[in-house]
Design an enzyme around this catalytic site. Structure first.
Site, PDB file in Angstrom:
ATOM      1  N   ASP A  65       0.845  -1.192   0.000  1.00 63.61           N
ATOM      2  CA  ASP A  65       0.000   0.000   0.000  1.00 63.61           C
ATOM      3  C   ASP A  65       0.882   1.244   0.000  1.00 63.61           C
ATOM      4  O   ASP A  65       1.662   1.474   0.935  1.00 63.61           O
ATOM      5  CB  ASP A  65      -0.906  -0.015   1.234  1.00 63.61           C
ATOM      6  CG  ASP A  65      -1.864   1.161   1.257  1.00 63.61           C
ATOM      7  OD1 ASP A  65      -2.651   1.301   0.316  1.00 63.61           O
ATOM      8  OD2 ASP A  65      -1.805   1.949   2.211  1.00 63.61           O
ATOM      9  N   ASP A 388      -9.091   0.500   1.172  1.00 64.86           N
ATOM     10  CA  ASP A 388      -9.009   1.022  -0.197  1.00 64.86           C
ATOM     11  C   ASP A 388     -10.302   0.729  -0.955  1.00 64.86           C
ATOM     12  O   ASP A 388     -10.855   1.593  -1.648  1.00 64.86           O
ATOM     13  CB  ASP A 388      -7.817   0.403  -0.939  1.00 64.86           C
ATOM     14  CG  ASP A 388      -6.478   0.939  -0.443  1.00 64.86           C
ATOM     15  OD1 ASP A 388      -6.475   1.919   0.318  1.00 64.86           O
ATOM     16  OD2 ASP A 388      -5.443   0.362  -0.820  1.00 64.86           O
TER      17      ASP A 388
END
Length: 551
Positions: A65, A388
């Site tokens: 990420d 996300d």
């Protein structure tokens, strides 16, 4: 420093101050930005690699990420910090696309450096970049699709989670995310804070589930309290159920045991009065944001009230939304009108954690997700993937605009932007063309991270876009296909915001022509420093103080 004939030099800056002017300052900042972009570039896409980050305490984070990597890295260079900020902003506003924003910014800086070396002024480059972004917004509106049905939301969520540690269970996890977002949305708006993801290690990801209500990761305040309450009347209290300490120093002189007993009896009476107010309100479940005295817990147990102490503020807000209760700041104000309702409130042990479940609420505008995984590293990474996905599903639900993924938007924008550049006269044309070429870094990186030849892939993509704007790279098959048929979809907001953020950060860096810093705050970049043939930064990463060299 200034030197006048026949006089002593005049120093206007402290001795030892570092200063870089003109091209030196620009080059130093550009290199810092390129290094940062290269660092996280390998994490992009379904076949992106992970980074292992170890802090000074030995804690380990394994992730791909982008914003997590940048947040965990100890970055000192001010220009690099600007790119970190755009990643954080992208995460806050949209929830995904952080890596894309940073690598586009890095490529824009790289192209700008080439234009600077050709003698083009930074202001001209900036103006061309601004024109490009304005045109990109028009192009994005043209190639976007209108859709926010549940099937589209599922595809958006699965696209966001692909390659982020949740591969084998992405469909059930996507279903959980879509259900959660749909439950908390009000009038087309989604407050992601109303969705609580609770990680529980010790099982398979497949056993993750959504709770129609709130999950509080605490047990009962006292084991003698009831474990389950049906038809719960819920009170939310920000007031401590304990005797407050005096704000000023005080000394009480007790001369005999009777006075001591009277003092204790008075304290007990005060606690009893507090509990009586809770009982009189009709509450049988209590969540207290502050502490609860041992004696208060005893009285609550006797009254058959299930109480939880030191409940987190975020949980209190979710309980308010789920049950309809009011947050009461003074116990004297507590009444039956302040109570919320839930069909059942109970304590349950999940693996090795005691938790309170608040379920069967009438119209819960807050939900909880129990995320399972074999280790805390796995659950942490899957949680980031789910956050996300939550962001992109919320963006799709709010805007109703989506794009075909797999690098297709970048290639189509680059194609149309190059055509637009031909209509512009002067040197701005070069910077608009440079912006178009910079966007191709996204499909190029997707190809490289999948072990494919990026040049062949780009050639195939450009050719295919002469026929269809939905052609993208399927990294699993290793060829260019219609990504719309593959169900690879992403929100328009992610792409639009990533490109805009990258342009704004690049503009800010290019406008700097003078850097003044305290001694040692900046490291000069040697003029021979450059990226080697592998595309990685040099071992001595000038200007990235605090960030260890990437070997």
């Amino acid at each position: 420093m200034a030197q006048f004939d026949g006089s002593q030099p005049i120093f206007i800056l402290p001795e030892g101050t570092d200063r870089f002017l003109g091209r030196d300052a620009q080059r130093m900042n550009i290199i810092a930005g390129k290094i940062l972009a290269e660092t996280i570039r390998t994490t992009l896409g379904p076949k992106g690699m992970d980074k292992m980050l170890v802090d000074s305490m030995g804690d380990v984070v394994i992730t791909n990420d982008g914003v997590t990597i940048l947040r965990e890295m100890d970055i000192a260079h001010p220009a690099a910090k600007m790119l970190v900020e755009i990643a954080k902003n992208q995460e806050t506003v949209v929830g995904d696309g952080t890596t894309t924003a940073v690598i586009i910014a890095g490529e824009l800086l790289k192209k700008a450096e080439e234009l600077l070396e050709d003698g083009i002024h930074p202001t001209t480059i900036i103006l061309g970049y601004r024109n490009a972004v304005a045109k990109i917004h028009e192009i994005l509106d043209d190639i976007s699709l209108d859709a926010k049905d549940e099937d589209t939301l599922m595809k958006v969520a699965m696209t966001a989670m692909t390659g982020k540690g949740s591969e084998k269970a992405k469909e059930p996890l996507a279903k959980i995310i879509v259900d959660a977002v749909m439950k908390v949305q009000e009038e087309g708006k989604v407050d992601k804070k109303r969705i609580n993801i609770q990680r529980v290690s010790g099982s398979s990801v497949d056993e993750s589930e959504i709770i129609d209500g709130v999950l509080v990761d605490k047990g009962r305040a006292d084991p003698n309290m009831p474990k389950k309450i049906e038809n719960a009347k819920v009170a939310l209290l920000k007031y401590p159920l304990e005797i407050k300490d005096l704000e000023t120093d005080a000394k009480i002189n007790l001369t005999n045991p009777a006075q001591m007993q009277a003092f204790l009896d008075n304290e007990e009476q005060m606690i009893q009065e507090m509990i009586d107010k809770i009982v009189d309100s009709g509450a049988n479940v209590l969540f207290c944001q502050k502490g609860i005295d041992d004696l208060a817990m005893h009285y609550l147990s006797r009254a058959g009230i299930l109480a939880v102490k030191r409940t987190k503020k975020s949980d209190m807000n979710r309980l308010k939304k789920a049950t309809g209760a009011n947050l009461v700041t003074n116990i004297d104000d507590l009444s039956s009108d302040d109570l919320g309702e839930a069909g059942i409130v109970y304590e349950k042990k999940v693996f090795d954690q005691l938790m309170i479940f608040v379920e069967q609420c009438k119209d819960p505008k807050a939900v909880s997700i129990i995320l399972r995984g074999s280790t805390r590293y796995i659950t942490s990474e899957i949680e980031r993937a789910m956050e996300d996905a939550m962001g992109v599903v919320a963006a799709t639900l709010e805007d109703g605009k989506v794009l075909i993924g797999g690098g297709a938007p970048e290639i189509e924008i680059a194609k149309q932007l190059k055509e637009y550049a031909e209509t512009i006269s002067g040197r701005e044309q070069l910077s608009v063309t440079a912006f178009a070429e910079s966007l191709e870094i996204v499909p190029k990186t997707l190809a490289e991270n999948a072990g494919l030849d990026s040049i062949d892939v780009l050639v195939d993509l450009r050719a295919s876009h002469e026929k269809s704007s939905s052609m993208g790279l399927d990294v699993f098959e290793g060829k260019v296909v219609d990504m719309g048929l593959k169900g690879v979809i992403e929100p328009q907001r992610v792409k639009k915001h990533a490109i805009l953020s990258a342009q704004e950060a690049t503009e800010m860096i290019l406008r700097i022509d003078d850097m003044i810093a305290a001694s040692g705050a900046l490291q000069a970049v040697d003029k021979d420093d450059s990226f080697d043939d592998s595309g990685m930064p040099p071992a001595a990463m000038g200007g990235m103080g605090g960030m260890p060299p990437m070997m």
